[in-house]
Motif scaffolding. Structure first.
Motif, short mmCIF file in Angstrom:
data_model
loop_
_atom_site.label_atom_id
_atom_site.label_comp_id
_atom_site.label_asym_id
_atom_site.label_seq_id
_atom_site.Cartn_x
_atom_site.Cartn_y
_atom_site.Cartn_z
N ASP A 227 45.87 37.62 40.48
CA ASP A 227 44.85 38.49 40.47
C ASP A 227 45.50 39.66 40.49
N ASN A 228 45.18 41.10 40.22
CA ASN A 228 45.76 42.20 40.17
C ASN A 228 45.28 43.29 41.19
N PRO B 124 44.93 34.12 45.03
CA PRO B 124 44.87 35.63 45.03
C PRO B 124 45.47 36.28 46.47
N ASP C 1 41.38 35.48 38.78
CA ASP C 1 40.51 36.24 38.76
C ASP C 1 40.42 36.93 37.55
N GLY C 2 40.20 35.92 36.52
CA GLY C 2 40.25 36.58 35.06
C GLY C 2 39.76 35.42 34.05
N PRO D 217 51.01 40.22 36.93
CA PRO D 217 50.46 39.48 38.15
C PRO D 217 49.89 38.15 37.54
N ILE E 70 44.22 35.51 30.67
CA ILE E 70 45.44 35.00 31.38
C ILE E 70 46.17 34.18 30.50
N SER F 248 38.97 41.08 37.14
CA SER F 248 39.63 42.24 36.77
C SER F 248 41.14 42.10 36.08
N LEU F 249 41.50 40.79 36.24
CA LEU F 249 42.89 40.45 35.80
C LEU F 249 42.82 40.47 34.17
#
Length: 495
Positions: free
Chosen positions: A282-283, A266, A333-334, A279, A298, A294-295
């Motif tokens: 991460d976003n 990230p 991050d997902g 992304p 995926i 938050s992502l």
């Protein structure tokens, strides 16, 4: 008067010239000399004999002292850790008509080993010193030898149910283990139960008379009373134990640190032109202080779209159809999702993939393997130097709720599933550590890599033999243990 004087002088001349008795004098003198010489020879011989014995005893004592020193050094160098002050206690024993003694003293980081030998009246002592290097902390992959459940209080924290199912993976639960169904067979190498071992159903068996389980420990109660071969539990000698062995706990995972330092990750993008979806990791890494899931979901394996994310020796590469290359540690991050029918992915390399959220795998005739064909997978392969080089991949799931606070993330409830693997004819050769609940379900489900979770529920017709991980890929969470290297070669010999 003159006549008398002449007679006196004549007698004197006669006496002076008379040799009678001289032989006796000479004999006595010779005897005295010879006696003195004989006494001298006898004394010298006795002294030499005594000196030879003293010298021989001293040589024997010296040899015994060196033997004692060798025993003391052997005791020190064969110890699991060389830093304990009582590794070489005072020890004595008889040997070859004498006595061998040895002892060791640890002062600071220096061992002094002393060997003493006694033979007859002789005593000899020799000594040597060795320096202990500082202790090192190394990874302990023992927990990756099991399907491991950490929760010690959840009712049926590790549960397996199925019909005509065979479990061939080693199971370790700090809490209950509950087996249910009909014709359920457990043939794993080791069964460790921290609380109760419970059964419900018919024709349940643990091991057989021909192939008993190598080791079974049940700390709490057993649904069979007693737990023995007469009731369906077959365990090799010495039989059923009641203490967990080894004692394990889930490794602590620093998700915050992994999010911040994964490279690429990230906070550290891939090289330009990598082709990764956007992304990717991460976003909102630029505006937040940590992982917050938050992502969303995926797709690491987009069909028809290849990418190659590489920084230094770390690389995550997808060919767009069926091949993944992974080397290093990566953070998303997902949530990670893999699904489909007749999906067959083969990975090469050694790596760890972190996800803040969940992991879900579903489909039919689906495989994610470390070799092609899957049956050739050997995660514990080594090179000529003993380094682990087998393909090995681990997924780590934080089980964070969507858009949680990065400073104080909230995890899913204990009743929610964090990792789900379901389907039919599914082969899974990816290890996983899940800080939540794991659900495996389906038919012909080949879960062939270690699983570490808070709780687990498994159901289906089979769990194929699991392969333990003896060496871990980069970034893999693991327990650690202190190891003190063996002392340096002995120096400062004295004796």
């Amino acid at each position: 008067m003159r006549l008398g004087a002449d007679i006196g002088r004549g007698m004197l001349r006669r006496l002076a010239n008379d040799e009678q008795g001289i032989a006796l004098v000479l004999a006595l003198t010779t005897l005295l000399v010879l006696s003195s010489l004989t006494a001298s020879v006898l004394v010298a011989t006795a002294v030499n004999h005594r000196n030879a014995k003293v010298s021989s005893d001293a040589n024997h004592a010296f040899a015994l002292a060196e033997e004692g020193l060798a025993y003391g050094e052997g005791r020190l160098y064969s110890a699991a850790t060389s830093g304990q002050a009582m590794l070489v206690p005072d020890t004595s024993f008889s040997q070859d008509g004498g006595t061998v003694s040895y002892s060791g003293t640890l002062t600071g980081s220096t061992w002094t080993i002393v060997g003493t030998g006694r033979y007859g009246t002789a005593s000899r002592t020799v000594s040597a010193q060795a320096t202990v290097p500082e202790a090192q902390t190394v990874l302990d992959p023992t927990i990756w030898n099991y399907m491991y459940v950490d929760n010690p209080t959840a009712s049926c924290g590790l549960q397996y149910s199925g019909s005509s199912a065979t479990i061939t993976v080693p199971l370790y639960s700090r809490g209950d283990v509950c087996l249910s169904g009909s014709s359920l067979k457990y043939n794993g190498a080791d069964l460790e139960v921290g609380r109760a071992l419970d059964f419900s159903g018919s024709s349940i068996a643990i091991g057989t008379s021909q192939q008993p389980i190598s080791k079974v420990n049940v700390v709490g109660s057993c649904a069979w009373s007693p737990c023995d071969s007469a009731h369906g539990l077959w365990v090799a000698p010495p039989g059923l134990g009641h203490t967990l062995d080894p004692v394990l706990s889930m490794p602590v995972v620093d998700f915050q640190g992994q999010w911040a330092t994964s490279n690429p990750g990230p906070k550290n993008p891939c090289q330009a032109g990598s082709g990764v979806p956007s992304p990717f990791f991460d976003n909102d890494a630029a505006t937040t202080t940590g992982p917050n899931n938050s992502l969303g979901t995926i797709n690491l394996f987009p069909s028809g779209h290849s990418y190659d994310c590489k920084v230094g020796s770390s690389e995550l590469k997808w060919n767009g159809s069926n091949a993944l290359t992974v080397n290093g540690s990566f953070y998303f991050d997902g949530n990670i999702n893999i699904s489909g029918s007749s999906v067959h992915i083969t990975y090469t390399g050694r790596g760890t993939i972190y996800a803040s959220g969940t992991i879900s795998v579903s489909g039919s005739s689906l495989s994610f393997c470390g070799a092609s064909p899957c049956s050739n997978w050997n995660p514990n392969a080594t090179d000529a130097s003993g380094n682990y080089v087998g393909n090995e991949l681990i997924f780590v799931a934080g089980c964070y709720v969507q858009n949680t606070s990065p400073t104080n993330p909230v995890r899913l409830s204990t009743s929610s599933t964090c990792e789900s693997i379901s389907g039919s004819s599914l082969t899974w050769q990816v290890g996983s550590l899940v800080e939540g609940h794991v659900q495996f379900s389906g038919s012909s489900l080949a879960e062939q890599a270690p699983v570490i979770a808070d709780t687990a529920d498994l159901s289906g017709s089979s769990l194929t033999q699991m392969l333990p991980f003896h060496g871990l890929p980069p970034g893999a969470p693991s327990d650690t243990k202190p190891v003190t290297p063996v002392p340096t070669a002995p120096t400062n010999w004295d004796g």
